[in-house]
Design an enzyme around this catalytic site. Structure first.
Site, short mmCIF file in Angstrom:
data_model
loop_
_atom_site.label_atom_id
_atom_site.label_comp_id
_atom_site.label_asym_id
_atom_site.label_seq_id
_atom_site.Cartn_x
_atom_site.Cartn_y
_atom_site.Cartn_z
N ASP A 1 0.83 -1.21 0.00
CA ASP A 1 0.00 0.00 0.00
C ASP A 1 0.87 1.26 0.00
OD1 ASP A 1 -2.35 1.44 0.11
OD2 ASP A 1 -3.21 0.26 1.74
N TRP B 1 -3.43 3.36 -5.67
CA TRP B 1 -4.69 4.08 -5.90
C TRP B 1 -4.73 4.85 -7.22
CZ3 TRP B 1 -2.64 6.66 -1.07
CH2 TRP B 1 -2.58 5.74 -0.01
N GLY B 2 -3.79 4.56 -8.14
CA GLY B 2 -3.83 5.22 -9.45
C GLY B 2 -3.28 6.63 -9.44
N ASP C 1 -10.27 3.50 -2.98
CA ASP C 1 -10.99 2.31 -2.51
C ASP C 1 -12.43 2.23 -3.00
OD1 ASP C 1 -8.64 2.16 -1.15
OD2 ASP C 1 -9.54 2.01 0.84
C1 GLA Z 1 -5.98 1.33 1.75
C2 GLA Z 1 -6.21 0.32 0.64
C3 GLA Z 1 -7.34 -0.61 1.02
C4 GLA Z 1 -7.01 -1.31 2.30
C5 GLA Z 1 -6.71 -0.29 3.39
C6 GLA Z 1 -6.20 -0.94 4.65
O1 GLA Z 1 -7.07 2.18 1.90
O2 GLA Z 1 -6.50 0.97 -0.56
O3 GLA Z 1 -7.58 -1.55 -0.02
O4 GLA Z 1 -5.91 -2.15 2.11
O5 GLA Z 1 -5.73 0.65 2.97
O6 GLA Z 1 -5.82 -0.01 5.60
#
Ligand code: GLA
Length: 590
Positions: free
Chosen positions: A350, A384-385, A406
């Site tokens: 992440d 996240w692009g 998300d």
């Molecule tokens: C980010 C990611 C989610 C998830 C959360 C966990 O928001 O994009 O998919 O993994 O973190 O904290």
């Protein structure tokens, strides 16, 4: 210097017209130590490809994407270039009529050759592309009766006048190119280059099978894992957030097997954020939260492996994860080794708490650390692009990259994410997938029809199918959606060509994905709150009956398989279906 250009798998055409879609490979061997391989895919309005060049044993990779307007003129160029010891550069530029690239934009490859490649990189690009020549050949239908009337196309940097090339159409089957001392190309009836002869005495072009280096083109040889089709599995986040523990993971492993999900293809069990203790241990290693995971990670991984599943884990390229647990920035080597020692098969990495350090540097550090463990591991870039990871995710060695923020369990969130996938289709393919985020099917806030739409659309996008519901208590309706094998087969089609929005009529849309059997998978989407009838003509898919058959009164029949009702019907010319409000119809057409 002797040069050989062998066109292998050149324009491996399906029944779809070349103008709508084409793909091909060509290979250039130049002198003793230069090898370039280019693969391209051309869809209406977009050309994408990759060129790998090896010079003195070093490999450079360039991926590119040229966007065109409705009239076929290039308007935007995006590329990512990896040069040994110089790292990765990415760029995107809009192409205007007076840009430095030159006003005569006949040559897609030429455009970045001239204007967009960083210093030192130009010699890596071979200035002639068969794709380009075929465009030129088509642009000049051989109608004139004397050579003097034949059109001549030039390209190059029109401002400086430097290095201008010319292409002359000699007759229906012959094109001359003032490149490399002069080439004479022979074309077939479809305008494809079938052979070429050196006119200047220095170049030989021969049609032939592509050398064995071609398969290594799109996936770095040292990629940590492989994902020849989009990964399928389950992840704890969408349903459980931080409410996870080892019992949930064990019960989910059992349920993935007993429900038939594993046999349907869902083989990764991915533990998301919040598995971590609040602090690293005394040795500085990540540790599992001992209250929730008292048996420890190694034992849990063994339990899941024993059921025939593979295990994924989560960390972040930041000082803390998004839930403020310890994360892997500056601990990449130790954390990658720990994950390998636990037997982890899949890492979701992440982007939270990154201290403004560049994405590609942080993701590269972890991917290289994972590679160094030599354990095959799927690497999921969760960025996240934001920095357009579709441009660089594959080069770094990731097998999937999130394209958006998300997802939430709502129709509007799902559609919002869908809209952001438009134009990304050229970047996905075996071992590198656009990831529009995990599934919400079965989490309770969408209707059955909406979940069917979500699943159908994710399949047409080749999305990783990572279920996010409670597998232990799945309803029959959720089970029927997630385990629809014909829809899964569309997602997992070995050709790996991502579907795209073929038509946008506002509330009604048509999404289409070319299948490796030469047919199409199609989703008719009704975004509105009123039922609707949606039509798709076969001509829109390039499947129209040819004129000479129509003259004979013959209309081609097509088999249409509805992937949700499992009915097969025949149609002539037009597919017409009633689509309920917030609903979809998904079919395969052959
Ligand atoms: C980010 C990611 C989610 C998830 C959360 C966990 O928001 O994009 O998919 O993994 O973190 O904290």
């Amino acid at each position: 210097m002797r040069r050989v250009l062998a066109a292998g798998a050149l324009c491996a055409l399906t029944s779809v017209p070349l103008s709508a879609q084409a793909r091909g490979t060509f290979v250039v061997l130049s002198g003793g130590d230069t090898v370039s391989v280019e693969r391209f895919v051309r869809l209406a309005g977009r050309l994408t490809g990759a060129i790998e060049t090896r010079v003195s044993g070093r490999t450079s990779r360039l991926t590119y994407s040229v966007l065109k307007d409705g009239r076929g003129r290039p308007i935007r160029l995006e590329f990512a270039l990896t040069v040994p010891q110089q790292g990765l550069s990415t760029a995107a530029l809009d192409i205007g009529p007076d840009s430095a690239i030159g006003p005569v934009m006949l040559a897609d490859r030429e455009s970045f050759h001239r204007g967009a490649v960083p210093n030192g990189a130009v010699p890596l690009l071979y200035p002639l592309s068969i794709a380009m020549l075929e465009d030129l050949a088509r642009a000049a239908p051989p109608r004139a009766s004397s050579a003097a009337d034949m059109p001549v196309f030039t390209w190059g940097n029109q401002r400086t006048g430097a290095a201008t090339r010319a292409v002359t159409r000699v007759d229906a089957r012959t094109v001359d190119v003032s490149e490399m001392g002069g080439l004479r190309l022979s074309l077939n009836a479809r305008g494809e280059v079938i052979s070429a002869r050196d006119v200047g005495g220095t170049t030989t072009i021969a049609r032939g099978p592509a050398p064995a280096i071609v398969p290594s083109l799109t996936t770095p040889a040292s990629a940590p894992g492989r994902a020849s089709t989009p990964p399928m599995g389950w992840n704890s986040w969408n349903r459980f957030g931080c409410r996870i523990d080892e019992n949930l993971i064990r019960e989910t492993a059992d349920a993935l097997v007993s429900s038939g999900m594993l046999s349907a293809g869902y083989r990764y069990l991915n533990i998301d954020d919040c598995w971590e203790a609040q602090q690293r241990d005394a040795n500085g290693n990540l540790a599992a939260d001992s209250a929730r995971f008292p048996s420890g990670m190694r034992a849990l991984v063994d339990y899941v492996h024993a059921r025939g599943l593979q295990v994924g884990i989560y960390s972040s390229g930041g000082t803390r994860t998004c839930q403020r647990r310890p994360a892997s920035l500056d601990h990449e080597v130790a954390d990658a080794r720990l994950f390998a020692a636990w037997g982890i098969d899949y890492i979701k990495y992440d982007n939270c708490n990154a201290e403004n350090r560049p994405e590609q540097v942080r993701f590269t550090a972890m991917i290289e650390a994972v590679k160094a463990t030599a354990r095959p591991t799927v690497f999921s870039i969760c960025e996240w692009g934001e920095a357009r990871p579709w441009l660089w995710g594959r080069q770094l060695g990731g097998q999937l990259w999130r394209t958006t923020e998300d997802i939430r369990d709502s129709w509007l969130s799902m559609l919002g994410i869908l809209d952001l996938q438009v134009g990304l289709e050229g970047y996905a393919g075996p071992d590198g997938w656009n990831d529009p985020d995990m599934l919400e099917v079965g989490n309770g806030r969408m209707t059955h029809n909406e979940y069917v739409a979500h699943f159908s659309l994710w399949a047409i996008l080749n999305a990783p199918l990572i279920a996010g519901n409670d597998i232990r208590s799945m309803s029959d309706s959720t089970r029927a959606i997630l385990m629809n094998r014909e829809v899964i087969a569309v997602d997992q089609d070995w050709g790996g060509r991502q579907g795209y929005r073929l038509r946008d009529d506002g509330a009604h849309e048509v999404w289409a994905k070319p299948m490796s059997d030469g047919g199409w998978a199609v989703v008719l989407l009704n975004r509105s709150t009123a039922d609707a009838s949606i039509q798709l003509s076969m001509a829109e898919l390039g499947l129209a009956t040819p004129w000479w058959k129509r003259l004979l009164g013959v209309r081609d029949r097509r088999h249409v398989r509805d992937l949700w009702t499992n009915e097969t019907t025949e149609i002539v010319g037009v597919l017409r279906r009633d689509v309920s409000a917030h609903g979809t119809v998904m079919v395969r057409i052959r």
